[in-house]
Scaffold this motif. Structure first.
Motif, PDB file in Angstrom:
ATOM      1  N   LYS A 161      30.768-122.919  44.152  1.00 11.76           N
ATOM      2  CA  LYS A 161      31.593-121.899  43.515  1.00 11.76           C
ATOM      3  C   LYS A 161      33.008-121.939  43.654  1.00 11.76           C
ATOM      4  O   LYS A 161      33.906-121.805  42.629  1.00 11.76           O
ATOM      5  CB  LYS A 161      31.022-120.570  44.067  1.00 11.76           C
ATOM      6  CG  LYS A 161      29.834-120.067  43.566  1.00 11.76           C
ATOM      7  CD  LYS A 161      29.060-118.947  44.314  1.00 11.76           C
ATOM      8  CE  LYS A 161      27.876-118.399  43.900  1.00 11.76           C
ATOM      9  NZ  LYS A 161      27.540-117.247  44.602  1.00 11.76           N
ATOM     10  N   GLU A 191      26.734-123.506  48.415  1.00  9.52           N
ATOM     11  CA  GLU A 191      26.610-122.698  47.311  1.00  9.52           C
ATOM     12  C   GLU A 191      28.128-122.270  47.063  1.00  9.52           C
ATOM     13  O   GLU A 191      28.740-122.230  45.923  1.00  9.52           O
ATOM     14  CB  GLU A 191      25.746-121.725  47.164  1.00  9.52           C
ATOM     15  CG  GLU A 191      24.244-122.487  47.049  1.00  9.52           C
ATOM     16  CD  GLU A 191      23.184-121.070  46.998  1.00  9.52           C
ATOM     17  OE1 GLU A 191      23.800-119.818  47.296  1.00  9.52           O
ATOM     18  OE2 GLU A 191      22.075-121.497  47.152  1.00  9.52           O
ATOM     19  N   ASN A 192      28.748-121.647  48.345  1.00 14.84           N
ATOM     20  CA  ASN A 192      29.905-121.262  48.237  1.00 14.84           C
ATOM     21  C   ASN A 192      31.002-122.147  47.944  1.00 14.84           C
ATOM     22  O   ASN A 192      32.068-121.894  47.151  1.00 14.84           O
ATOM     23  CB  ASN A 192      30.202-120.147  49.291  1.00 14.84           C
ATOM     24  CG  ASN A 192      29.425-119.005  49.616  1.00 14.84           C
ATOM     25  OD1 ASN A 192      29.223-118.592  48.498  1.00 14.84           O
ATOM     26  ND2 ASN A 192      29.432-118.480  50.708  1.00 14.84           N
ATOM     27  N   LYS A 205      34.610-124.620  41.330  1.00 11.96           N
ATOM     28  CA  LYS A 205      34.695-124.526  39.901  1.00 11.96           C
ATOM     29  C   LYS A 205      35.571-123.700  39.635  1.00 11.96           C
ATOM     30  O   LYS A 205      36.186-123.811  38.358  1.00 11.96           O
ATOM     31  CB  LYS A 205      33.212-123.632  39.584  1.00 11.96           C
ATOM     32  CG  LYS A 205      31.913-124.442  39.513  1.00 11.96           C
ATOM     33  CD  LYS A 205      30.815-123.534  39.138  1.00 11.96           C
ATOM     34  CE  LYS A 205      29.487-124.434  39.095  1.00 11.96           C
ATOM     35  NZ  LYS A 205      28.465-123.435  38.868  1.00 11.96           N
ATOM     36  N   LYS A 206      36.414-122.923  40.355  1.00 11.66           N
ATOM     37  CA  LYS A 206      37.581-122.336  40.223  1.00 11.66           C
ATOM     38  C   LYS A 206      38.746-123.315  40.094  1.00 11.66           C
ATOM     39  O   LYS A 206      39.954-122.793  39.421  1.00 11.66           O
ATOM     40  CB  LYS A 206      37.969-121.353  41.209  1.00 11.66           C
ATOM     41  CG  LYS A 206      36.980-120.258  41.211  1.00 11.66           C
ATOM     42  CD  LYS A 206      37.181-119.423  42.441  1.00 11.66           C
ATOM     43  CE  LYS A 206      36.163-118.117  42.598  1.00 11.66           C
ATOM     44  NZ  LYS A 206      36.481-117.272  44.116  1.00 11.66           N
TER      45      LYS A 206
END
Length: 69
Positions: A24, A20-21, A27-28
């Motif tokens: 995330k 998940e990290n 996505k940046k």
């Protein structure tokens, strides 16, 4: 210890969290960050009431700065 499939394995939970990290962070991607320049930092500090602002050290993307109100 054997996993009986009724309770999640701790390592599996950690792996899912790590995954998940990663998503995330991905996505940046494509977001550009432009740090403030030294003069801009000084200007902002003076605008917020610091009468004396001193840069005592800087190198590449790091800076040591202090102000006196």
């Amino acid at each position: 210890m054997q996993n009986d499939n009724t309770t999640p394995n701790m390592h599996e939970e950690e792996r899912k969290k790590a995954t998940e990290n990663v998503y995330k962070s991905l996505k940046k991607g494509g977001v550009n960050y432009f740090p403030l320049t030294v003069p801009k930092h000084i200007q902002l500090l003076k605008q917020t009431g610091f009468q004396h602002v001193y840069v005592f050290w800087y190198s590449y993307m790091q800076m040591g700065i202090y102000g006196v109100k």
